[in-house]
Scaffold this active site. Structure first.
Site, mmCIF file in Angstrom:
data_model
loop_
_atom_site.group_PDB
_atom_site.id
_atom_site.type_symbol
_atom_site.label_atom_id
_atom_site.label_comp_id
_atom_site.label_asym_id
_atom_site.label_seq_id
_atom_site.Cartn_x
_atom_site.Cartn_y
_atom_site.Cartn_z
ATOM 1 N N LYS A 166 0.828 -1.210 0.000
ATOM 2 C CA LYS A 166 0.000 0.000 0.000
ATOM 3 C C LYS A 166 0.859 1.255 0.000
ATOM 4 O O LYS A 166 0.562 2.223 -0.717
ATOM 5 C CB LYS A 166 -0.949 -0.017 1.205
ATOM 6 C CG LYS A 166 -2.044 -1.078 1.086
ATOM 7 C CD LYS A 166 -2.771 -1.312 2.392
ATOM 8 C CE LYS A 166 -3.798 -2.434 2.246
ATOM 9 N NZ LYS A 166 -4.454 -2.790 3.517
ATOM 10 N N GLN B 235 -4.129 -1.357 9.993
ATOM 11 C CA GLN B 235 -4.076 -2.698 9.420
ATOM 12 C C GLN B 235 -4.585 -3.737 10.417
ATOM 13 O O GLN B 235 -4.114 -3.803 11.559
ATOM 14 C CB GLN B 235 -2.632 -3.039 9.008
ATOM 15 C CG GLN B 235 -2.492 -4.361 8.286
ATOM 16 C CD GLN B 235 -3.213 -4.384 6.942
ATOM 17 O OE1 GLN B 235 -3.110 -3.460 6.154
ATOM 18 N NE2 GLN B 235 -3.968 -5.450 6.693
ATOM 19 N N ASP C 237 -10.713 3.343 4.740
ATOM 20 C CA ASP C 237 -11.023 1.915 4.669
ATOM 21 C C ASP C 237 -12.524 1.683 4.546
ATOM 22 O O ASP C 237 -12.965 0.617 4.124
ATOM 23 C CB ASP C 237 -10.516 1.194 5.924
ATOM 24 C CG ASP C 237 -9.186 0.491 5.687
ATOM 25 O OD1 ASP C 237 -8.909 0.141 4.529
ATOM 26 O OD2 ASP C 237 -8.438 0.286 6.652
#
Length: 288
Positions: A54, A98, A121
């Protein structure tokens, strides 16, 4: 005749180039450089790979990236303190925490404390609520990536029967809401099935578009696929008999039945990262 392969890697490269061009134009106009903060707690090998990929994509697209790697012993209070600082940081437009997190940290508490204007997200309850209400907001990256795969490959969703195997709040539920929306990539008739659905094979065989997101390696067999159907495999599973990960679909058999299918790897995964960049760019535009 083997199915058409829906190449998520190639599409992701195309879309990331589009995002990079939009970022360059935004900065040239005097707008902000999109900034993504990535937070990783502990040393989960898969999480390390995901975050690294990412961050690399951010750099290539002209984003600013801020990495925060905390030890596995980090307390919930310490992580909440970091999230509060990132919420206040004007250079940070998107915050990525994460998952999974260590057992001493409640994931829901952390997700809920991310400012929803930086929730790139799309996991915050306000983001999910806006999606359910059909209002503007951040959409979880994997469902949005699946929808873009369908749209950009010319897979018609209007009036199609889409069956999603899996009911998580990360993929199954938000994807169902997306596919039901009015407009491009929507207007589908959606069935959400799961491991406890009666006669799951029959439900799957009724699908024009079959999406597997159940988290079990090779769960969807060729006999569960209607000939000519589009098959989207969201799964990433590591198994002893394969070095690269395998999906939730038995690809070797399914490719001879489906009309179109995504591979694993190289299908939905690259699109998830691309949609994270897309959401972060949108967040920076909202701030500007």
């Amino acid at each position: 005749m083997p199915a058409r392969i829906l190449d998520g890697k190639a599409l992701a490269q195309t879309m990331q180039a589009e995002i990079a061009a939009a970022v360059a134009a935004q900065i040239q106009r005097g707008g902000p450089k999109p900034g993504l903060a990535a937070v990783r707690v502990g040393d989960n090998p898969a999480s390390e790979v995901y975050v690294r990929n990412k961050i690399a994509a951010c750099a290539k697209a002209g984003f600013a990236s801020f990495q925060h790697h905390l030890p596995a012993s980090t307390s919930q209070a310490e992580l909440l303190d970091l999230i509060a600082k990132l919420n206040d940081d004007q250079a940070v437009h998107g915050i990525l925490v994460q998952l999974p997190l260590p057992k001493q940290i409640n994931e829901s508490t952390i997700i809920n404390c991310v400012n929803f204007t930086k929730d790139v997200d799309g996991f915050h309850p306000l983001s999910l609520g806006r999606l359910a209400a059909g209002e503007p907001g951040f959409v979880p990256c994997t469902p949005l990536g699946v929808q873009q795969l369908l749209i950009r490959n010319g897979i018609e969703t209007t009036g199609a029967h889409a069956v999603i195997i899996g009911r998580s709040t990360i993929v199954g539920k938000p994807l169902a809401l997306l596919l039901m929306r009015k407009g491009p990539g929507g207007d589908a008739t959606v069935t959400v099935a799961h491991s406890r659905s009666h006669d799951l094979s029959a439900i799957a065989r009724s699908a024009d578009i079959l999406i597997a997101a159940i988290g079990q390696a090779r769960f969807v067999t060729a006999g569960m696929i209607k000939p000519g159907a589009t098959v989207i495999d969201v799964g990433i599973n590591r198994v002893p008999d394969s070095v690269p990960p395998v999906g939730d679909v038995d690809f070797a058999a399914a490719v001879n039945v489906a009309g179109a299918i995504t591979p694993v790897p190289g299908g939905v995964g690259p699109m998830t990262i691309t949609m994270l960049l897309h959401n972060t760019l949108i967040a920076s535009q909202m701030r500007a």
